[in-house]
Write an enzyme that holds these catalytic residues in place. Structure first.
Site, PDB file in Angstrom:
ATOM      1  N   HIS A 298      -3.444   6.929   3.036  1.00 32.55           N
ATOM      2  CA  HIS A 298      -3.887   5.836   1.690  1.00 32.55           C
ATOM      3  C   HIS A 298      -5.754   5.262   2.400  1.00 32.55           C
ATOM      4  O   HIS A 298      -5.893   5.042   3.734  1.00 32.55           O
ATOM      5  CB  HIS A 298      -2.976   4.660   2.670  1.00 32.55           C
ATOM      6  CG  HIS A 298      -2.807   3.003   2.458  1.00 32.55           C
ATOM      7  ND1 HIS A 298      -4.180   2.922   0.603  1.00 32.55           N
ATOM      8  CD2 HIS A 298      -3.468   1.995   3.109  1.00 32.55           C
ATOM      9  CE1 HIS A 298      -4.241   1.651   1.371  1.00 32.55           C
ATOM     10  NE2 HIS A 298      -4.015   1.374   1.637  1.00 32.55           N
TER      11      HIS A 298
ATOM     12  N   ASN B 285     -10.362  -0.767  -0.079  1.00 33.45           N
ATOM     13  CA  ASN B 285      -8.633  -1.044  -0.125  1.00 33.45           C
ATOM     14  C   ASN B 285      -8.170  -1.380  -1.626  1.00 33.45           C
ATOM     15  O   ASN B 285      -8.566  -2.416  -2.023  1.00 33.45           O
ATOM     16  CB  ASN B 285      -7.946  -1.534   1.240  1.00 33.45           C
ATOM     17  CG  ASN B 285      -6.988  -1.911   0.897  1.00 33.45           C
ATOM     18  OD1 ASN B 285      -6.496  -1.156   0.306  1.00 33.45           O
ATOM     19  ND2 ASN B 285      -5.979  -2.054   1.969  1.00 33.45           N
TER      20      ASN B 285
ATOM     21  N   CYS C  61       0.831  -0.705  -0.007  1.00 34.17           N
ATOM     22  CA  CYS C  61      -0.114  -0.607  -0.113  1.00 34.17           C
ATOM     23  C   CYS C  61       0.854   1.428  -0.238  1.00 34.17           C
ATOM     24  O   CYS C  61       0.575   2.012  -0.146  1.00 34.17           O
ATOM     25  CB  CYS C  61      -0.749  -0.269   1.476  1.00 34.17           C
ATOM     26  SG  CYS C  61      -2.036  -1.537   0.825  1.00 34.17           S
TER      27      CYS C  61
HETATM   28  N1  ACO Z   1     -18.511  -9.729   8.729  1.00 33.40           N
HETATM   29  C1  ACO Z   1     -18.742  -9.838   9.745  1.00 33.40           C
HETATM   30  N2  ACO Z   1     -18.360 -10.077  10.890  1.00 33.40           N
HETATM   31  C2  ACO Z   1     -16.839 -10.625  10.842  1.00 33.40           C
HETATM   32  C3  ACO Z   1     -16.412  -9.742   9.370  1.00 33.40           C
HETATM   33  C4  ACO Z   1     -16.865  -9.754   8.101  1.00 33.40           C
HETATM   34  N3  ACO Z   1     -16.652  -8.939   6.998  1.00 33.40           N
HETATM   35  N4  ACO Z   1     -14.620 -10.101   9.422  1.00 33.40           N
HETATM   36  C5  ACO Z   1     -14.395  -9.980  10.680  1.00 33.40           C
HETATM   37  N5  ACO Z   1     -15.635 -10.596  11.178  1.00 33.40           N
HETATM   38  C6  ACO Z   1     -15.495 -10.699  12.864  1.00 33.40           C
HETATM   39  C7  ACO Z   1     -15.077 -11.564  12.987  1.00 33.40           C
HETATM   40  O1  ACO Z   1     -14.785 -12.838  13.249  1.00 33.40           O
HETATM   41  C8  ACO Z   1     -14.547 -11.407  14.485  1.00 33.40           C
HETATM   42  O2  ACO Z   1     -15.733 -11.905  15.177  1.00 33.40           O
HETATM   43  P1  ACO Z   1     -15.711 -12.588  17.027  1.00 33.40           P
HETATM   44  O3  ACO Z   1     -15.314 -11.139  18.037  1.00 33.40           O
HETATM   45  O4  ACO Z   1     -16.506 -13.143  17.296  1.00 33.40           O
HETATM   46  O5  ACO Z   1     -13.779 -13.558  17.181  1.00 33.40           O
HETATM   47  C9  ACO Z   1     -15.183  -9.818  14.943  1.00 33.40           C
HETATM   48  O6  ACO Z   1     -15.754  -9.185  13.759  1.00 33.40           O
HETATM   49  C10 ACO Z   1     -14.059  -8.582  15.168  1.00 33.40           C
HETATM   50  O7  ACO Z   1     -13.186  -8.773  14.328  1.00 33.40           O
HETATM   51  P2  ACO Z   1     -11.863  -7.797  14.043  1.00 33.40           P
HETATM   52  O8  ACO Z   1     -10.964  -8.433  13.409  1.00 33.40           O
HETATM   53  O9  ACO Z   1     -11.309  -7.506  15.737  1.00 33.40           O
HETATM   54  O10 ACO Z   1     -12.286  -6.004  13.416  1.00 33.40           O
HETATM   55  P3  ACO Z   1     -11.763  -5.145  13.414  1.00 33.40           P
HETATM   56  O11 ACO Z   1     -12.235  -4.589  14.270  1.00 33.40           O
HETATM   57  O12 ACO Z   1     -10.496  -5.295  14.171  1.00 33.40           O
HETATM   58  O13 ACO Z   1     -11.743  -5.226  12.172  1.00 33.40           O
HETATM   59  C11 ACO Z   1     -10.803  -5.160   9.881  1.00 33.40           C
HETATM   60  C12 ACO Z   1     -11.086  -5.558  10.875  1.00 33.40           C
HETATM   61  C13 ACO Z   1     -11.488  -4.408   8.873  1.00 33.40           C
HETATM   62  C14 ACO Z   1      -9.670  -5.995   8.942  1.00 33.40           C
HETATM   63  C15 ACO Z   1      -9.920  -3.819  10.585  1.00 33.40           C
HETATM   64  O14 ACO Z   1      -8.875  -5.070  11.448  1.00 33.40           O
HETATM   65  C16 ACO Z   1      -8.782  -3.489   9.356  1.00 33.40           C
HETATM   66  O15 ACO Z   1      -8.696  -2.720   8.723  1.00 33.40           O
HETATM   67  N6  ACO Z   1      -7.247  -3.661  10.059  1.00 33.40           N
HETATM   68  C17 ACO Z   1      -6.396  -2.877   9.409  1.00 33.40           C
HETATM   69  C18 ACO Z   1      -6.540  -3.061   7.820  1.00 33.40           C
HETATM   70  C19 ACO Z   1      -5.144  -2.307   6.590  1.00 33.40           C
HETATM   71  O16 ACO Z   1      -4.671  -1.451   7.139  1.00 33.40           O
HETATM   72  N7  ACO Z   1      -3.722  -3.222   6.446  1.00 33.40           N
HETATM   73  C20 ACO Z   1      -2.766  -2.478   6.119  1.00 33.40           C
HETATM   74  C21 ACO Z   1      -2.856  -2.036   4.500  1.00 33.40           C
HETATM   75  S1  ACO Z   1      -3.715  -3.173   3.863  1.00 33.40           S
HETATM   76  C22 ACO Z   1      -2.690  -3.554   2.394  1.00 33.40           C
HETATM   77  O17 ACO Z   1      -1.128  -3.379   2.270  1.00 33.40           O
HETATM   78  C23 ACO Z   1      -2.211  -4.897   1.001  1.00 33.40           C
END
Ligand code: ACO
Length: 325
Positions: free
Chosen positions: A252, A282, A112
Protein backbone atom coordinates in the site's frame (compact mmCIF):
# COMPACT_ATOMS: atom_id res chain seq x y z
CA UNK A 1 -10.30 -24.63 -7.64
CA UNK A 2 -8.31 -21.38 -7.31
CA UNK A 3 -9.08 -17.72 -7.95
CA UNK A 4 -6.81 -15.92 -10.37
CA UNK A 5 -6.63 -12.33 -11.48
CA UNK A 6 -7.52 -12.49 -15.16
CA UNK A 7 -7.15 -8.76 -15.83
CA UNK A 8 -6.39 -5.46 -14.11
CA UNK A 9 -7.26 -1.86 -14.93
CA UNK A 10 -6.93 1.55 -13.34
CA UNK A 11 -8.05 5.13 -13.68
CA UNK A 12 -6.84 8.37 -12.15
CA UNK A 13 -8.55 11.74 -12.61
CA UNK A 14 -6.97 14.25 -15.00
CA UNK A 15 -6.29 17.07 -12.56
CA UNK A 16 -2.80 17.03 -11.02
CA UNK A 17 -2.18 18.79 -7.70
CA UNK A 18 1.57 19.25 -7.14
CA UNK A 19 3.47 19.93 -3.94
CA UNK A 20 4.09 23.44 -5.30
CA UNK A 21 0.32 23.96 -5.55
CA UNK A 22 0.03 22.87 -1.90
CA UNK A 23 2.70 25.41 -0.89
CA UNK A 24 0.15 28.07 -1.86
CA UNK A 25 -2.61 26.48 0.25
CA UNK A 26 -0.93 25.57 3.59
CA UNK A 27 2.36 26.22 5.41
CA UNK A 28 4.39 23.44 3.76
CA UNK A 29 7.10 22.93 1.15
CA UNK A 30 7.79 20.61 -1.77
CA UNK A 31 11.02 19.59 0.01
CA UNK A 32 9.24 18.63 3.28
CA UNK A 33 6.60 16.59 1.48
CA UNK A 34 9.12 14.79 -0.77
CA UNK A 35 11.53 14.00 2.07
CA UNK A 36 8.91 12.90 4.61
CA UNK A 37 6.53 11.05 2.26
CA UNK A 38 8.03 10.55 -1.22
CA UNK A 39 5.00 12.26 -2.79
CA UNK A 40 5.47 14.78 -5.62
CA UNK A 41 1.91 15.08 -6.89
CA UNK A 42 -1.54 13.54 -6.56
CA UNK A 43 -4.72 13.44 -8.68
CA UNK A 44 -7.92 15.26 -7.74
CA UNK A 45 -11.31 14.22 -9.14
CA UNK A 46 -13.46 16.65 -11.11
CA UNK A 47 -16.51 18.08 -9.32
CA UNK A 48 -18.91 15.82 -11.24
CA UNK A 49 -16.95 12.63 -10.50
CA UNK A 50 -17.79 10.27 -7.62
CA UNK A 51 -16.35 6.90 -6.53
CA UNK A 52 -18.52 4.85 -8.91
CA UNK A 53 -17.40 7.00 -11.88
CA UNK A 54 -13.72 6.33 -11.15
CA UNK A 55 -14.57 2.66 -10.52
CA UNK A 56 -16.39 2.47 -13.85
CA UNK A 57 -13.37 3.80 -15.78
CA UNK A 58 -11.03 1.36 -13.99
CA UNK A 59 -13.42 -1.53 -14.72
CA UNK A 60 -13.65 -0.56 -18.42
CA UNK A 61 -9.84 -0.58 -18.64
CA UNK A 62 -9.74 -4.08 -17.10
CA UNK A 63 -12.46 -5.49 -19.40
CA UNK A 64 -10.42 -4.33 -22.43
CA UNK A 65 -7.69 -6.81 -21.42
CA UNK A 66 -9.77 -9.99 -21.21
CA UNK A 67 -12.43 -11.97 -23.04
CA UNK A 68 -14.58 -11.83 -19.90
CA UNK A 69 -17.53 -9.48 -20.51
CA UNK A 70 -19.35 -7.37 -17.91
CA UNK A 71 -22.39 -9.67 -18.33
CA UNK A 72 -20.26 -12.63 -17.13
CA UNK A 73 -19.69 -10.98 -13.74
CA UNK A 74 -21.67 -12.56 -10.88
CA UNK A 75 -20.48 -10.35 -8.01
CA UNK A 76 -19.17 -6.78 -7.75
CA UNK A 77 -17.23 -5.73 -4.66
CA UNK A 78 -16.09 -2.15 -4.15
CA UNK A 79 -13.60 -1.34 -1.39
CA UNK A 80 -13.90 2.31 -0.37
CA UNK A 81 -14.14 4.76 2.53
CA UNK A 82 -15.29 7.57 0.22
CA UNK A 83 -18.20 5.98 -1.66
CA UNK A 84 -20.81 7.89 -3.67
CA UNK A 85 -23.11 8.18 -0.61
CA UNK A 86 -23.59 6.36 2.74
CA UNK A 87 -26.02 4.01 1.01
CA UNK A 88 -26.76 2.35 -1.33
CA UNK A 89 -23.38 0.79 -1.93
CA UNK A 90 -21.07 2.25 -4.56
CA UNK A 91 -21.00 -1.31 -5.98
CA UNK A 92 -24.74 -0.93 -6.76
CA UNK A 93 -24.12 2.36 -8.58
CA UNK A 94 -21.34 0.63 -10.51
CA UNK A 95 -23.56 -2.35 -11.33
CA UNK A 96 -26.08 0.09 -12.83
CA UNK A 97 -23.39 1.92 -14.83
CA UNK A 98 -22.15 -1.41 -16.24
CA UNK A 99 -25.73 -2.22 -17.27
CA UNK A 100 -25.86 -5.40 -15.17
CA UNK A 101 -29.05 -6.73 -13.64
CA UNK A 102 -28.10 -9.99 -11.97
CA UNK A 103 -24.68 -9.46 -10.38
CA UNK A 104 -24.72 -9.20 -6.58
CA UNK A 105 -23.07 -6.01 -5.33
CA UNK A 106 -21.73 -4.72 -2.03
CA UNK A 107 -19.05 -2.44 -0.56
CA UNK A 108 -16.46 -3.19 2.07
CA UNK A 109 -14.79 -0.76 4.42
CA UNK A 110 -11.35 -1.77 5.61
CA UNK A 111 -9.69 1.58 4.74
CA UNK A 112 -6.30 1.10 3.07
CA UNK A 113 -6.50 -2.68 3.51
CA UNK A 114 -9.87 -2.73 1.69
CA UNK A 115 -8.64 -4.13 -1.63
CA UNK A 116 -6.84 -7.01 0.11
CA UNK A 117 -9.87 -7.76 2.31
CA UNK A 118 -11.83 -7.77 -0.98
CA UNK A 119 -9.39 -10.20 -2.61
CA UNK A 120 -9.80 -12.52 0.36
CA UNK A 121 -13.62 -12.38 0.12
CA UNK A 122 -13.54 -12.94 -3.66
CA UNK A 123 -11.12 -15.83 -3.18
CA UNK A 124 -13.50 -17.45 -0.68
CA UNK A 125 -16.53 -17.14 -3.00
CA UNK A 126 -14.60 -18.63 -5.92
CA UNK A 127 -12.98 -21.46 -3.94
CA UNK A 128 -16.34 -22.44 -2.46
CA UNK A 129 -17.81 -22.63 -5.98
CA UNK A 130 -20.41 -19.90 -5.28
CA UNK A 131 -19.19 -17.61 -8.08
CA UNK A 132 -16.84 -18.02 -11.02
CA UNK A 133 -16.25 -14.41 -12.06
CA UNK A 134 -15.97 -11.44 -9.72
CA UNK A 135 -15.17 -7.76 -10.31
CA UNK A 136 -13.25 -6.18 -7.44
CA UNK A 137 -12.51 -2.45 -7.33
CA UNK A 138 -10.76 -0.09 -4.95
CA UNK A 139 -12.04 3.43 -5.57
CA UNK A 140 -11.40 6.53 -3.50
CA UNK A 141 -11.95 10.26 -3.60
CA UNK A 142 -10.02 11.10 -0.45
CA UNK A 143 -9.94 14.72 -1.64
CA UNK A 144 -13.62 14.91 -0.60
CA UNK A 145 -12.91 13.95 3.02
CA UNK A 146 -9.63 15.86 3.41
CA UNK A 147 -9.29 18.97 5.56
CA UNK A 148 -7.49 21.24 3.11
CA UNK A 149 -6.36 23.51 5.95
CA UNK A 150 -4.62 20.69 7.88
CA UNK A 151 -1.06 20.42 6.54
CA UNK A 152 -0.41 17.20 8.47
CA UNK A 153 -2.95 15.28 6.35
CA UNK A 154 -3.81 17.24 3.19
CA UNK A 155 -0.41 16.68 1.61
CA UNK A 156 -0.82 12.90 1.80
CA UNK A 157 -3.99 11.89 0.01
CA UNK A 158 -5.22 11.57 -3.58
CA UNK A 159 -8.01 10.16 -5.76
CA UNK A 160 -8.08 7.13 -8.08
CA UNK A 161 -9.42 3.65 -8.74
CA UNK A 162 -8.04 0.22 -9.58
CA UNK A 163 -9.85 -2.91 -10.75
CA UNK A 164 -9.25 -6.64 -10.84
CA UNK A 165 -11.36 -9.24 -12.63
CA UNK A 166 -11.11 -12.58 -10.85
CA UNK A 167 -12.02 -15.93 -12.31
CA UNK A 168 -12.00 -19.56 -11.23
CA UNK A 169 -9.14 -21.71 -12.53
CA UNK A 170 -7.95 -25.30 -12.17
CA UNK A 171 -4.40 -24.29 -13.05
CA UNK A 172 -1.54 -24.18 -10.55
CA UNK A 173 -1.70 -20.37 -10.21
CA UNK A 174 -3.76 -17.61 -8.62
CA UNK A 175 -4.32 -16.55 -5.02
CA UNK A 176 -2.34 -18.83 -2.73
CA UNK A 177 -3.13 -17.39 0.67
CA UNK A 178 -4.78 -14.36 2.26
CA UNK A 179 -4.10 -12.97 5.73
CA UNK A 180 -6.45 -10.47 7.35
CA UNK A 181 -5.88 -8.72 10.68
CA UNK A 182 -7.48 -5.90 12.68
CA UNK A 183 -7.10 -4.11 16.02
CA UNK A 184 -10.08 -1.87 16.76
CA UNK A 185 -8.55 -0.62 20.01
CA UNK A 186 -6.43 1.75 17.92
CA UNK A 187 -9.29 3.17 15.82
CA UNK A 188 -8.55 6.73 16.92
CA UNK A 189 -5.18 6.79 15.15
CA UNK A 190 -6.94 7.17 11.82
CA UNK A 191 -10.64 7.95 11.46
CA UNK A 192 -13.40 10.24 10.17
CA UNK A 193 -15.73 10.90 13.12
CA UNK A 194 -18.68 12.70 11.49
CA UNK A 195 -21.63 11.57 9.40
CA UNK A 196 -22.33 8.20 11.04
CA UNK A 197 -24.72 7.24 13.83
CA UNK A 198 -22.25 8.36 16.54
CA UNK A 199 -22.09 11.93 15.21
CA UNK A 200 -24.79 12.44 12.56
CA UNK A 201 -24.27 15.39 10.22
CA UNK A 202 -25.18 18.67 11.92
CA UNK A 203 -24.04 22.28 11.77
CA UNK A 204 -21.75 21.46 14.68
CA UNK A 205 -20.09 18.45 13.00
CA UNK A 206 -19.54 20.49 9.87
CA UNK A 207 -18.09 23.41 11.86
CA UNK A 208 -15.70 21.05 13.63
CA UNK A 209 -14.71 19.45 10.29
CA UNK A 210 -15.72 16.04 11.60
CA UNK A 211 -16.35 14.89 8.02
CA UNK A 212 -12.62 14.96 7.37
CA UNK A 213 -9.83 12.44 7.96
CA UNK A 214 -8.11 12.72 11.36
CA UNK A 215 -4.77 11.00 11.70
CA UNK A 216 -2.04 10.65 14.31
CA UNK A 217 0.58 10.18 11.61
CA UNK A 218 3.68 9.61 13.66
CA UNK A 219 2.19 6.86 15.88
CA UNK A 220 0.56 5.20 12.85
CA UNK A 221 3.91 5.24 11.05
CA UNK A 222 5.77 3.30 13.74
CA UNK A 223 3.05 0.66 14.13
CA UNK A 224 2.79 0.27 10.33
CA UNK A 225 6.47 -0.59 9.85
CA UNK A 226 6.56 -3.11 12.72
CA UNK A 227 3.27 -4.74 11.76
CA UNK A 228 3.97 -5.04 8.04
CA UNK A 229 7.35 -6.68 8.59
CA UNK A 230 5.73 -9.31 10.84
CA UNK A 231 2.87 -9.91 8.44
CA UNK A 232 5.13 -10.47 5.41
CA UNK A 233 7.31 -12.89 7.42
CA UNK A 234 4.21 -14.81 8.62
CA UNK A 235 2.77 -15.01 5.09
CA UNK A 236 5.99 -16.39 3.63
CA UNK A 237 6.58 -18.81 6.53
CA UNK A 238 3.06 -20.21 6.23
CA UNK A 239 3.71 -20.90 2.54
CA UNK A 240 7.25 -22.19 3.11
CA UNK A 241 8.67 -19.51 0.82
CA UNK A 242 11.92 -17.56 1.22
CA UNK A 243 12.02 -13.80 0.73
CA UNK A 244 14.39 -14.34 -2.21
CA UNK A 245 11.64 -16.33 -4.01
CA UNK A 246 9.40 -13.25 -4.19
CA UNK A 247 9.48 -11.55 -7.60
CA UNK A 248 7.63 -8.42 -6.53
CA UNK A 249 6.29 -6.84 -3.35
CA UNK A 250 3.37 -4.46 -3.90
CA UNK A 251 2.80 -2.45 -0.73
CA UNK A 252 0.00 0.00 0.00
CA UNK A 253 1.39 3.40 -0.96
CA UNK A 254 1.05 5.40 2.28
CA UNK A 255 4.55 6.77 2.71
CA UNK A 256 7.81 6.04 0.86
CA UNK A 257 9.62 5.87 4.21
CA UNK A 258 7.25 3.14 5.45
CA UNK A 259 7.82 1.22 2.19
CA UNK A 260 11.62 1.60 2.40
CA UNK A 261 11.84 0.78 6.12
CA UNK A 262 9.73 -2.35 5.66
CA UNK A 263 11.81 -3.48 2.66
CA UNK A 264 15.05 -2.88 4.59
CA UNK A 265 13.89 -4.86 7.63
CA UNK A 266 12.88 -7.72 5.32
CA UNK A 267 16.08 -7.45 3.29
CA UNK A 268 14.13 -7.08 0.05
CA UNK A 269 16.01 -5.02 -2.59
CA UNK A 270 14.00 -1.90 -3.44
CA UNK A 271 14.06 -2.92 -7.15
CA UNK A 272 11.69 -5.74 -6.17
CA UNK A 273 9.24 -3.30 -4.58
CA UNK A 274 6.54 -1.51 -6.59
CA UNK A 275 6.55 2.23 -5.82
CA UNK A 276 4.35 4.87 -7.46
CA UNK A 277 3.45 7.04 -4.46
CA UNK A 278 5.34 9.95 -6.06
CA UNK A 279 2.58 10.29 -8.69
CA UNK A 280 -0.59 9.58 -6.74
CA UNK A 281 -0.01 9.98 -2.98
CA UNK A 282 -2.05 7.74 -0.69
CA UNK A 283 -5.25 6.60 -2.43
CA UNK A 284 -6.27 4.21 0.36
CA UNK A 285 -8.15 1.16 -1.03
CA UNK A 286 -7.23 2.17 -4.60
CA UNK A 287 -3.48 2.25 -4.09
CA UNK A 288 -2.69 -1.47 -4.41
CA UNK A 289 -4.86 -2.16 -7.49
CA UNK A 290 -3.45 0.96 -9.23
CA UNK A 291 0.10 -0.19 -8.41
CA UNK A 292 -0.68 -3.77 -9.48
CA UNK A 293 -2.10 -2.58 -12.80
CA UNK A 294 0.99 -0.42 -13.43
CA UNK A 295 3.28 -3.33 -12.53
CA UNK A 296 1.43 -5.58 -15.01
CA UNK A 297 1.60 -2.94 -17.75
CA UNK A 298 5.32 -2.41 -17.11
CA UNK A 299 5.93 -6.16 -17.53
CA UNK A 300 7.08 -6.49 -13.89
CA UNK A 301 4.70 -9.41 -13.25
CA UNK A 302 5.19 -12.57 -15.32
CA UNK A 303 3.48 -15.97 -15.36
CA UNK A 304 4.66 -18.13 -12.46
CA UNK A 305 6.00 -15.16 -10.40
CA UNK A 306 5.29 -15.00 -6.68
CA UNK A 307 3.79 -11.56 -5.97
CA UNK A 308 3.03 -10.39 -2.44
CA UNK A 309 0.55 -7.59 -1.74
CA UNK A 310 0.48 -5.96 1.71
CA UNK A 311 -1.45 -3.08 3.28
CA UNK A 312 -1.96 -1.24 6.55
CA UNK A 313 -4.56 1.37 7.41
CA UNK A 314 -7.51 2.69 9.38
CA UNK A 315 -9.29 0.32 11.75
CA UNK A 316 -6.57 -0.45 12.39
CA UNK A 317 -6.55 -3.12 9.71
CA UNK A 318 -3.71 -4.83 7.91
CA UNK A 319 -3.58 -7.62 5.36
CA UNK A 320 -1.47 -9.54 2.88
CA UNK A 321 -2.24 -11.65 -0.18
CA UNK A 322 0.23 -14.03 -1.85
CA UNK A 323 -0.35 -14.69 -5.54
CA UNK A 324 1.31 -17.04 -8.00
CA UNK A 325 0.78 -15.06 -11.20
N1 ACO B 1 4.64 20.53 5.97
C1 ACO B 1 5.58 20.99 6.82
N2 ACO B 1 5.66 20.58 8.10
C2 ACO B 1 4.77 19.66 8.52
C3 ACO B 1 3.77 19.15 7.68
C4 ACO B 1 3.74 19.62 6.35
N3 ACO B 1 2.84 19.19 5.47
N4 ACO B 1 3.05 18.25 8.38
C5 ACO B 1 3.56 18.20 9.62
N5 ACO B 1 4.59 19.05 9.71
C6 ACO B 1 5.45 19.31 10.87
C7 ACO B 1 4.78 19.00 12.17
O1 ACO B 1 3.98 20.08 12.60
C8 ACO B 1 5.97 18.73 13.07
O2 ACO B 1 6.48 19.97 13.48
P1 ACO B 1 7.07 20.20 14.97
O3 ACO B 1 8.22 19.24 15.06
O4 ACO B 1 7.43 21.63 14.97
O5 ACO B 1 5.93 19.82 15.87
C9 ACO B 1 7.00 18.09 12.14
O6 ACO B 1 6.57 18.44 10.80
C10 ACO B 1 7.08 16.57 12.27
O7 ACO B 1 5.75 16.03 12.27
P2 ACO B 1 5.49 14.49 12.34
O8 ACO B 1 4.03 14.24 12.31
O9 ACO B 1 6.27 13.90 13.48
O10 ACO B 1 6.15 14.02 10.97
P3 ACO B 1 6.44 12.59 10.42
O11 ACO B 1 7.86 12.48 10.06
O12 ACO B 1 5.85 11.52 11.29
O13 ACO B 1 5.62 12.59 9.04
C11 ACO B 1 3.54 11.71 8.18
C12 ACO B 1 4.23 12.77 9.04
C13 ACO B 1 4.03 11.92 6.75
C14 ACO B 1 2.06 11.88 8.27
C15 ACO B 1 3.95 10.30 8.63
O14 ACO B 1 3.83 10.22 10.04
C16 ACO B 1 3.13 9.18 8.03
O15 ACO B 1 3.19 8.93 6.83
N6 ACO B 1 2.42 8.43 8.86
C17 ACO B 1 1.74 7.18 8.48
C18 ACO B 1 0.56 7.36 7.65
C19 ACO B 1 -0.07 6.00 7.38
O16 ACO B 1 0.60 5.02 7.11
N7 ACO B 1 -1.36 5.90 7.50
C20 ACO B 1 -2.02 4.62 7.35
C21 ACO B 1 -2.54 4.42 6.03
S1 ACO B 1 -3.59 5.74 5.53
C22 ACO B 1 -5.25 5.18 5.49
O17 ACO B 1 -5.61 4.14 6.01
C23 ACO B 1 -6.25 6.14 4.86
Amino acid sequence: MRARIAATGSYVPERVLTNFDLEKMVDTSDEWIRERTGIRERRIAAEKEAASDLAYEAAKAAFKKTDIKPKDIELIIVATVSGDMPFPATACHLQHKLGLKKAAAFDINAACSGFLYGLSIANGFIRSGTYKRILLIGSELLSRITDWEDRSTCVLFGDGAGAAILEATNEDRGIISTHLRADGSMWELLHMPGGGSRHPASKDTVKKKMHCIKMKGNETFKIAVRTLEGLVRETLAENKLKISQLSLLIPHQANLRIIQATAERLDIPIEKVMVNIDKYGNTSAASIPIALDEAVRQGRVRDGDYVLLEAFGGGLTWASVLIKW
